[in-house]
Design a protein around this motif. Structure first.
Motif: not given
Lengths: 263, 326, 262
Positions: A5-12, A105-117
């Motif tokens: 999960y960690k690796a995939l999140l990082r990549a996405h 994880t792909q979904e989470f990854g993109f979401r994380a960026i949006v939230i941070v911004i």
């Protein structure tokens, strides 16, 4: 599993950041709910508060709706469809990790960026615009965040269940849009549910769409009592269960039919 | 005899496809009334491959090679028949199975397009649960063999085709698979890049005794990498055996290449065999296989020969003959 | 010119034939179009539960705007969206170079090469809704307003095309111009309501900077008999000017194109 999960999140997250233009555009498109808000404000201007909702209510509602829209909408079905057409789905199948997790994880990854911004941006705006008022205690905030999160999860699981239709039709996106479009009505997106005709409102409260939009929003505005909050969470949980089950069943039948197109 | 690494028994895969002719009119017709046809992509194929063997898998486009590889990778459920890879049934997609083989497709890649290749490696480390130490050792080895170090930090989209293929191979082999399915691994690569990939595959096979099943349109790949070939066409097995046997069976001639000290009349050369081409001083002749030695000796004594070489015919030619036979 | 029409027939015919392969998707989309239309009409009704008219627009008049919005949005989804999406792909994969080597106008290739077939019903449904709104409103419509409406609709289409072309230019400069089609979508979405319903800064921007008003509000006013010759002339001039300016901009930005990947 956690490592994966960690690796995939990082990549996405990395992939998401590679698209700076896309991100800018996303932030710009958050203006859309503000257009809906603008119309409501025009209504309030003409005839005064609608059903007790005044200017500041609408502004608060739609500002938060913009954030929720970006954080809880799932684009999974489109990724899935394009993976199916291009054959990238095969690569996901070859990995010793269920594609479910790879997509999640792909979904989470993109979401994380949006939230941070978006979150700092929104907090800034909240402080600057006096019309915004969210008078909540700590528990209220926690519940709102939790509601957003469970709503997001429901959206992902729902999209995943619909995505398996692609095993039969090679394309699931359109069927999903139909479903999702119906949801725009029942979610509190077009108009806050309490302002809808009673029949729409009643239906909306039992459907899966309100979980990621109307429910957290009404929570945020402090318009729900304890019983209603509990009931809404139960509805969310129930739908997550239903869609997970549908996903599993459909996956098991569908995977036999997979044709591994595209190379 | 050991248990084979790959065993395929009467493997059959049918696809139901919607038939359509070109053009809009027939597109519209097909929209309302659909004609379907069963395509027998793989039709009762059987073979087995021993551990550590490198086998070439040949056939024209649409012969069923890729479909077979996809069945063996567990992507497709066979219509009937059975396949077993390292004792696993592929389409059950057991975790241990998925961790012990790899599928490389030359025309596609699994690398994250917008990120440096290293990111894909790290993700694969986590997904395949490769312990840190093994990962480092394996990565160093692959980076050295494939000469990847200058490219690790560049986004994949900025790599050339050859660089990308090498990175793809590294990503596919990090978990040290015991079985490799390679579908056109040198597709579109230039001569040097293709040679590098071949060198690497031979090396990998020797180091790790991996079983390799390889399809390629480039006969150099097949000739250099494999001794045994399996030929299929129209989903059926046509030949399974040594490459040299295949050549013996299908091409009854050999090639003699000569260079002479002075020009010789083509008609004179014609007395020794079929002249494929000549410019007077150099010439290429086709001679009957069992008369090769005798003809060469006669040429040496009767012609002003400076250099002579006896060659097997081009393998493309061999394959063409195999399929022309039917 | 006839060569381009032939090319369009080939390109668009191919797409059509390909998409017809996906039968279920095709019907789903037709259903979807109708569904979104009803959705939009009913959704707009939510506002009018509380007020008979908003900023001078009644529900029936809003339906006319919505109908025009549907027609122009269908045009966006059929022609503008697919081409913009490909553009992103060209720039990302570095295949724009191939396109530029073809012996046809590059502007044609990047802006009209592709077509989406799923929203073929949208313009028809949209104009149907315009008619429905007019009938419900039950006031006479003169032939001159119909004529002005037709002219302004074409002008609106050209304005949108020009905006999209300007954005194509942007994609040439910004590598990975992902999501630029979303910008156009956002712009057109704003045309869902008459600009008068927006307030303050929104309204200024949508009227003057991004001429959204030209897409839906102005044609709607024309057929409702509220237009004027002045507006007609100005609108058509703006459309012509934008078309000219953006095609110059395209030529100019190609001169500054350096090749994407590598």
């Amino acid at each position: 599993m956690i490592a994966a999960y960690k690796a995939l999140l990082r990549a996405h997250i990395g992939i998401g950041l590679a698209y700076r233009t896309r991100l800018t555009v996303w932030v710009l498109t958050s203006l859309f709910p503000l257009l809906l808000m603008s119309v409501w404000l025009a209504v309030v201007d003409e005839v005064g508060p609608a059903n007790g909702w005044d200017r500041s209510d609408f502004i608060s509602y739609y500002a938060a709706a913009a954030l929720l829209w970006h954080t809880t909408t799932s684009f999974l079905i489109w990724t899935w469809d394009s993976d199916f057409r291009s054959g990238d789905f095969s690569f996901k199948l070859l990995k010793p990790l269920d594609p479910f997790h790879q997509y999640l994880t792909q979904e989470f990854g993109f979401r994380a960026i949006v939230i941070v911004i978006l979150v700092p941006l929104l907090v800034g705006i909240t402080l600057l615009v006096p019309a915004l008022h969210y008078e909540l205690d700590l528990l209220g905030w926690a519940l709102t965040v939790f509601a957003g999160l469970t709503g997001f999860l429901l959206n992902v699981v729902m999209a995943m269940a619909f995505a398996t239709i692609a095993f039969w039709t090679t394309q699931a996106g359109n069927i999903y849009s139909l479903w999702w479009g119906m949801g725009a009505f029942l979610s509190g997106w077009v108009a806050p549910l309490p302002l809808m005709p009673p029949i729409v409102e009643a239906t909306g409260r039992w459907m899966p769409f309100r979980s990621s939009m109307g429910f957290p929003l009404e929570l945020l505005l402090g318009r729900l009592d304890g019983a209603e909050i509990a009931r809404s969470f139960a509805v969310t949980a129930g739908w997550i269960g239903i869609f997970l089950l549908l996903y599993r069943l459909s996956w098991r039948r569908g995977i036999h039919r997979y044709q591994a197109v595209g190379g | 005899m050991q248990e084979p690494a790959i065993k395929v028994d009467e493997l059959t895969k049918h696809f139901r496809v919607h038939q359509r002719e070109a053009g809009l009119a027939s597109g519209v017709r097909g929209f309302f009334r659909r004609k379907y046809a069963d395509v027998k992509a793989v039709d009762g194929v059987s073979f087995s491959i021993q551990p550590g063997e490198m086998v070439g898998f040949l056939g024209p486009n649409g012969a069923g090679k890729t479909t077979t590889l996809k069945c063996l990778s567990g992507l497709l459920h066979p219509t009937s028949g059975a396949a077993s890879v390292l004792g696993f049934t592929p389409h059950l997609r057991r975790q241990e199975f998925l961790r012990s083989f790899t599928l490389v497709m030359g025309q596609r890649n699994q690398l994250f397009w917008d990120l440096p290749a290293m990111e894909t490696f790290l993700v694969n480390q986590a997904i395949y649960r490769i312990p840190e130490k093994d990962f480092r050792i394996g990565l160093d080895e692959l980076v050295a063999l494939l000469e990847l170090s200058p490219y690790l930090d560049k986004p994949v989209r900025n790599l050339s085709l050859g660089e990308r293929m090498r990175a793809e191979l590294a990503a596919a082999l990090l978990h040290r698979p015991r079985v490799l399915f390679l579908d056109e691994p040198t597709l579109g690569l230039d001569v040097t890049a293709a040679a590098a990939v071949r060198r690497f595959l031979t090396d990998y096979n020797e180091r790790h005794q991996a079983t390799v099943l390889l399809t390629s349109h480039y006969m150099t790949d097949v000739a250099e990498l494999t001794r045994r070939v399996i030929v299929i066409d129209h989903g059926r097995l046509r030949f399974d055996g040594n490459l040299t046997e295949l050549i013996d069976a299908t091409t009854p001639h050999r090639i003699i290449r000569i260079t002479m000290s002075e020009p010789v009349d083509p008609a004179r050369l014609g007395e020794f065999g079929d002249v494929v081409k000549t410019d007077g001083v150099t010439a290429v002749l086709q001679v009957r296989r069992n008369a090769t030695k005798e003809t060469a000796a006669r040429m040496l004594s009767e012609l002003p020969i400076e250099d002579i070489a006896i060659e097997e015919p081009e393998i493309e030619e061999v394959i063409r003959r195999v399929f022309a036979e039917r | 010119m006839s060569r381009y029409i032939r090319l369009l027939r080939i390109f668009w015919g191919n797409t059509l034939a390909t998409e017809l392969e996906y039968r279920a998707a095709f019907w789903a989309n037709a259903g979807l179009s109708l569904f979104w239309l009803v959705w939009a009409a009913l959704g707009a009704g939510a506002y009018f539960r509380f007020a008979p008219s908003i900023r001078g627009w009644t529900y029936d008049e809003l339906l006319v705007v919505l109908g025009i919005f549907f027609a122009i949005n269908g045009f966006r989804q059929a022609v503008i969206g697919p081409n913009l999406a490909r553009m992103t792909e060209y720039v990302r994969m570095g295949t724009l170079d191939f396109l530029l080597t073809k012996p046809v106008s590059s502007q044609f290739m990047v802006s009209l090469r592709h077509v989406g077939v799923y929203n073929w019903l949208d313009p028809l449904l949209g104009w149907g809704l315009v008619l429905f709104g007019l009938i419900r409103r039950d006031e006479p419509v003169s032939w001159t307003s119909v004529f002005a409406f037709a002219l302004l609709t074409v002008a609106g289409g050209l304005v949108l095309y020009s905006l999209a072309l300007a954005i194509q230019c942007l994609a040439v400069w910004t590598i990975g111009g992902e999501g630029l089609d979303d910008v156009v979508e956002g712009i057109v979405e704003a045309g869902r309501f008459p600009v008068q319903m927006y307030r303050g800064i929104f309204r200024t921007v949508l009227t003057f900077f991004i001429p959204v008003a030209l897409l839906t509000t102005v044609p709607a006013e024309a057929i409702l008999g509220r237009g004027s010759t002045g507006v007609l002339v100005v609108s058509c001039s703006i459309a012509a000017l934008l078309l000219f300016a953006t095609s110059r901009l395209w030529v100019w930005s190609l001169r500054h194109y350096t090749g994407a990947s590598a």
